[in-house]
Enzyme design. Structure first.
Site, short mmCIF file in Angstrom:
data_model
loop_
_atom_site.label_atom_id
_atom_site.label_comp_id
_atom_site.label_asym_id
_atom_site.label_seq_id
_atom_site.Cartn_x
_atom_site.Cartn_y
_atom_site.Cartn_z
CG ASN A 7 64.42 -42.68 15.53
OD1 ASN A 7 65.42 -42.09 16.24
ND2 ASN A 7 64.67 -43.13 14.14
CE LYS A 14 64.05 -39.21 10.46
NZ LYS A 14 65.22 -40.03 10.09
NE ARG A 91 67.30 -46.20 16.07
CZ ARG A 91 68.11 -45.62 15.27
NH1 ARG A 91 67.83 -44.23 14.71
NH2 ARG A 91 69.04 -46.00 14.88
CG HIS A 180 71.51 -50.10 10.65
ND1 HIS A 180 72.64 -50.09 10.03
CD2 HIS A 180 71.00 -49.12 10.90
CE1 HIS A 180 72.69 -49.00 9.54
NE2 HIS A 180 71.70 -48.16 10.19
CG HIS A 208 69.79 -50.91 7.03
ND1 HIS A 208 68.51 -50.91 7.32
CD2 HIS A 208 70.41 -49.49 6.97
CE1 HIS A 208 68.22 -49.86 7.36
NE2 HIS A 208 69.08 -48.61 7.16
CG LEU A 209 73.20 -51.45 1.51
CD1 LEU A 209 73.16 -51.74 0.02
CD2 LEU A 209 74.49 -51.66 2.39
CG ASN A 211 71.69 -41.00 4.74
OD1 ASN A 211 72.29 -40.87 3.64
ND2 ASN A 211 70.73 -40.47 5.15
N GLY A 212 73.52 -44.52 6.96
CA GLY A 212 74.37 -45.64 7.59
C GLY A 212 74.19 -47.03 6.77
NE ARG A 241 77.77 -42.76 10.38
CZ ARG A 241 76.52 -43.52 10.56
NH1 ARG A 241 76.86 -44.75 11.10
NH2 ARG A 241 75.57 -42.98 10.71
NE ARG A 285 68.37 -39.83 -3.78
CZ ARG A 285 67.53 -39.42 -3.09
NH1 ARG A 285 66.26 -39.69 -3.07
NH2 ARG A 285 67.59 -38.90 -1.62
N GLY A 331 67.66 -47.18 2.07
CA GLY A 331 67.27 -46.24 0.65
C GLY A 331 68.05 -46.86 -0.31
CG ASN A 335 64.89 -46.57 -3.67
OD1 ASN A 335 63.90 -47.20 -3.90
ND2 ASN A 335 65.05 -46.18 -2.21
CD GLU A 384 65.42 -49.32 11.02
OE1 GLU A 384 66.07 -49.29 11.81
OE2 GLU A 384 65.02 -48.24 10.03
P1 ADP Z 1 68.59 -43.11 6.79
O1 ADP Z 1 69.90 -44.22 6.84
O2 ADP Z 1 68.86 -41.89 6.91
O3 ADP Z 1 67.34 -43.75 7.34
P2 ADP Z 1 67.73 -43.98 3.94
O4 ADP Z 1 67.49 -45.32 4.14
O5 ADP Z 1 66.61 -42.93 3.69
O6 ADP Z 1 68.64 -43.28 5.17
O7 ADP Z 1 68.97 -43.90 2.79
C1 ADP Z 1 69.37 -42.73 2.23
C2 ADP Z 1 70.22 -43.09 0.85
O8 ADP Z 1 69.29 -43.80 0.18
C3 ADP Z 1 70.83 -42.03 0.37
O9 ADP Z 1 72.07 -42.24 -0.06
C4 ADP Z 1 70.13 -41.76 -0.93
O10 ADP Z 1 70.72 -41.35 -2.14
C5 ADP Z 1 69.72 -43.43 -1.39
N1 ADP Z 1 68.64 -43.47 -2.14
C6 ADP Z 1 67.45 -43.31 -1.94
N2 ADP Z 1 66.80 -43.24 -3.44
C7 ADP Z 1 67.72 -43.82 -4.13
C8 ADP Z 1 67.63 -44.21 -5.43
N3 ADP Z 1 66.53 -44.19 -6.25
N4 ADP Z 1 68.81 -44.65 -6.02
C9 ADP Z 1 70.04 -44.71 -5.44
N5 ADP Z 1 70.03 -44.21 -4.24
C10 ADP Z 1 69.01 -44.02 -3.33
#
Ligand code: ADP
Length: 409
Positions: A7, A14, A91, A180, A208-209, A211-212, A241, A285, A331, A335, A384
């Protein structure tokens, strides 16, 4: 089959080296700060300590040379010979209207990828650089491209056309593409498997939540709508964004603040969303921590974020004429029980009923709705890289069959 998944971003790569037969990642890592004298390679072989190497890595070709070297390393490697890398899966962010599925990379494909650069000027050039670099080091190894956009390529015109003059679509290919795709496809398929129901019969919404952030409406296995559009800026509120808004806002702000096109682009892509609303952070977080401390702007950001997702759950249920499963991934989706809770709150009328205890104690792939809930709500960690590896394997096997090539290991 052992497949190297790459990627490639503008200053980072990555990678995962995956054994598709065992569905296990033999090693993974990343190279960051490519182009700088203090580039960093982090490498983790399966079940072993992570290692970190700092050095000068001037371009993608050198970065991939390092990745192959570390995979071959006697101490930290997982292979003894370069030929053990049977294929490379890349990717690729934007396949435009050209690619409706994953492909074997040929000269013709490379030309088409270059034609799509205009659609993703930030993402496709490093993807192309990565392919060229991998070809240089592994000239006899098949390379495949797996696109973020292709899963959404069957969206109907009513979902992908914007309400602007049709000539602009014809002239500049301005339409909704969605992104995505590998993640949405993976978690939707896993949801069907977990529910033990035929994928082709289900109506699924995937969120899919990360960063994006994006959502997709998947009706009988086909993505019929998705929140990201011409670029990954449309749709949900994201870390930095804006997501959906009245397009006039940007014109107005540009006039008032005297912004250039590039400054306006940065404003929408880097300084909006959670960071813009909260003034605290783009990281969920930290937003949640600030909400705990009753910081008003963080509370606004959290609520706007969840409300936008909730609206799309309603919209996509209407678009599909029903809903069987709602899947959270990425992420935040995986989580944050608080995000999942607020999104699903007061959705009984749609048949969504979250089990609070299950929601708060998730582990791995989990069904988090109650027994009574008509809609199954699931938390499914995305993968992915595995999708890219499996697509690559399939393409290579088909190619071997069609050329009559038999490989002896
Ligand atoms: P990317 O889109 O770059 O792959 P990720 O899928 O790793 O990113 O998601 C990153 C997001 O997930 C960040 O906003 C991070 O704060 C959130 N995140 C990770 N762990 C937790 C958690 N335990 N509680 C809430 N949000 C979390």
């Amino acid at each position: 089959m052992k497949i190297l998944v790459l990627n490639c971003g503008s200053s980072s790569i990555k990678y995962q080296f995956i054994d598709t037969h065992e569905k296990v990642t033999l090693a993974k890592g990343q190279v960051e700060r490519i182009g700088m004298s203090s580039a960093v390679l982090t490498h983790q072989p399966h079940g072993k300590e992570k290692i970190r190497i700092v050095g000068e890595i001037l371009d993608h070709t050198i970065a991939i040379e390092y990745v192959i070297a570390v995979l071959l390393s006697p101490n930290h490697g997982v292979i003894k010979d370069k030929n053990e890398i049977e294929a490379v899966g890349h990717r690729v962010v934007h396949g435009g209207e050209t690619f409706s599925g994953s492909v074997l990379i040929t000269n013709q494909v490379m030309s088409a990828l270059k034609e799509n650069i205009e659609l993703a000027p930030l993402h496709n050039p490093p993807n192309i650089k990565g392919i060229e670099a991998a070809k240089k080091h592994l000239p006899n190894t098949p390379q495949c491209g797996v696109f973020d956009t292709s899963f959404h390529s069957k969206m109907p015109p009513k979902a992908y056309l914007y309400g602007i003059p049709y000539e602009l679509y014809k002239k500049y290919k301005i339409r909704r593409y969605g992104f995505h795709g590998t993640s949405h496809r993976y978690v939707a398929l896993r949801a069907a498997e977990m529910l033990n129901k035929p994928y082709e019969k289900l109506k699924i919404i995937t969120a899919h939540l990360g960063n994006g952030c994006s959502m997709a409406a998947i009706d009988q296995g086909i993505s019929v709508d998705t929140t990201m559009g011409f670029t990954p800026l449309e749709g949900l509120i994201m870390g930095t964004r804006s997501g959906d808004m009245d397009p006039s806002v940007i014109l107005y702000v540009m006039g008032k603040e005297g912004l250039t096109l590039s400054e306006a682009n940065t404003l929408m892509n880097k300084h909006s969303g959670l960071i813009g609303l909260s003034g605290e952070s783009s990281d969920m977080r930290e937003i949640e921590e600030a909400v705990e401390q009753n910081v008003k702007r963080a509370k606004n950001a959290f609520e706007v974020f969840c409300y936008r997702i909730k609206k799309y759950v309603g919209a996509y249920t209407a678009a599909m004429g029903g809903l069987d499963a709602l899947v959270f991934t990425g992420g935040i989706g995986e989580n944050s029980c608080k995000v999942r809770k607020l999104v699903c709150d007061n959705m009984n009328y749609l048949g969504i009923e979250l089990d609070d205890s299950l929601n708060e104690n998730v582990k791995g792939e989990t069904l988090i709705s109650t027994n009574k809930s008509k809609v199954a709500v699931l938390r499914i960690p995305t993968n992915e890289e595995l999708v890219i590896a499996l697509d690559t394997e399939q393409i290579v096997l088909e190619q071997r069959k069609s050329t009559g090539e038999v490989k002896f290991n």
